[in-house]
Design an enzyme around this catalytic site. Structure first.
Site, PDB file in Angstrom:
ATOM      1  CG  HIS A 171      -2.032   1.021   1.188  1.00 11.22           C
ATOM      2  ND1 HIS A 171      -1.858   2.214   1.873  1.00 11.22           N
ATOM      3  CD2 HIS A 171      -3.203   1.261   0.563  1.00 11.22           C
ATOM      4  CE1 HIS A 171      -2.992   2.852   1.748  1.00 11.22           C
ATOM      5  NE2 HIS A 171      -3.886   2.293   0.913  1.00 11.22           N
ATOM      6  CB  CYS A 172       3.962   2.270   1.821  1.00  8.53           C
ATOM      7  SG  CYS A 172       3.445   1.512   3.343  1.00  8.53           S
ATOM      8  CB  ILE A 173       5.429   1.070  -2.907  1.00  6.05           C
ATOM      9  CG1 ILE A 173       4.738  -0.136  -3.390  1.00  6.05           C
ATOM     10  CG2 ILE A 173       6.479   0.858  -1.925  1.00  6.05           C
ATOM     11  CD1 ILE A 173       5.842  -1.398  -3.833  1.00  6.05           C
TER      12      ILE A 173
END
Length: 359
Positions: free
Chosen positions: A330-332
């Site tokens: 999700h972070c990337i």
């Protein structure tokens, strides 16, 4: 103009990512660098099986990106410091007239961390907004996309140790943060979680991003990371978070239903207690891109839970190289929601560039 952030399961036009370049996050040797590049590419190539992907690439990394990425993925060159697109890129919103907006949060390296640089990253949200023909909506709130999660109906999850972090927003109060989230996301109900996972407070962490802890599966339903081994410090953390959520309601006044996402069995790596979780997944059109940790039983169980929660196909990618660098799938990534395609393209672009900006 009222801007609203759609839920992540709403229809999407594309997913935005940034490709690894030489720097602190990449690693000190060729093997580590290849590991990072391959992990980012695996996520991008998996997403491309469901919807378009646009990858922002530092000019120095263009050859590496072309070598690893599917030819279907669009590459856009722009200078980068790092490559966590959820945090350096914009948060997309939709106006009540159907226009696409892009919130440009103030970014300062996750709270002015000594190891971080962000002069180039701070410009990426504006670059992506322009590339997407979206209204550029600046915000003075120091915030990151991984620090918020919405249900699309006015409820937003945040964390006290992020938005109220004195190294991010030294003069912020809950009231001021909530006002800004209402102005930018149309958040009418802000739920403050007390903290994030234990490892997220180490030097490379974000100090409590919510997308490592919990996400909405649909309005009124929360997927939550769950640690059942009492020897892990997150055993207490997840129960502290659950206690807060059990006392809360969503914007419609509904109490929450919970779906547990049990942690893998691995408790520690060479650096200490791991933050391996399945809450940090990406929802795409018709699918879910899930974190895997080399544990077939745990990974398969999580994939089944996510498939049932979203009624979508689940693709699991080994996320250990991403988690080792401070985040997850999700972070990337950052989703761009679909807008009202019944409007002619010229009219949509015209609206995007003539709508009043935020002060």
């Amino acid at each position: 103009m009222t801007w609203t952030m759609p839920a992540e399961w709403a229809p999407q036009d594309r997913v935005w990512m940034a490709f690894p370049r030489v720097g602190n996050t990449l690693g000190d040797d060729a093997e580590s660098a290849d590991e990072a590049r391959n992990a980012w590419a695996a996520v991008a190539n998996a997403v491309a099986g469901f919807e378009p992907v646009t990858m922002v690439v530092d000019p120095s990394a263009l050859a590496e990106a072309r070598r690893r990425l599917s030819g279907e993925i669009e590459l856009l060159e722009a200078p980068l410091d790092d490559y966590w697109m959820r945090d350096i890129g914009p948060t997309f919103v939709i106006g009540d007239d159907g226009a696409l907006g892009a919130i440009d949060w103030t970014f300062n390296g996750w709270g002015a961390n000594a190891w971080a640089t962000w002069e180039r990253d701070d410009r990426i949200a504006g670059f992506v907004a322009e590339s997407a023909s979206a209204v550029h909506l600046p915000s003075t709130l120091v915030n990151e996309g991984g620090a918020i999660h919405v249900d699309g109906e006015g409820t937003v999850l945040v964390t006290e140790t992020v938005q109220l972090d004195p190294r991010r927003n030294p003069y912020a109060t809950k009231e001021r943060v909530e006002w800004e989230l209402k102005r930018t996301l149309h958040a009418t109900n802000v739920i403050w979680l007390p903290r994030g996972l234990t490892r997220d407070y180490e030097s490379a962490g974000t100090r409590g991003h919510v997308d490592m802890v919990a996400s909405f599966a649909r309005p009124g339903v929360i997927l939550q990371h769950w640690q059942d081994d009492a020897s892990h410090p997150d055993y207490a953390v997840v129960r502290q978070i659950r206690a807060v959520l059990e006392q809360a309601t969503d914007a419609a006044g509904r109490p929450f239903e919970f779906i547990d996402l049990p942690a893998p069995t691995t408790l520690q790596d060479d650096e200490g207690y791991v933050d391996w979780n399945y809450a940090n997944h990406l929802v795409v059109n018709g699918g879910v891109i899930a974190c895997g940790y080399g544990e077939p039983d745990a990974d398969g169980r999580a994939a089944g839970i996510l498939a049932d929660a979203y009624d979508r196909e689940v693709v699991t990618i080994d996320a250990r190289p991403i988690l080792a660098r401070g985040g997850g799938i999700h972070c990337i990534t950052q989703q761009q929601p679909s807008i009202d395609t019944t409007l002619p393209v010229v009219e949509r672009v015209l609206r995007a560039h003539t709508t009043d900006r935020f002060a």
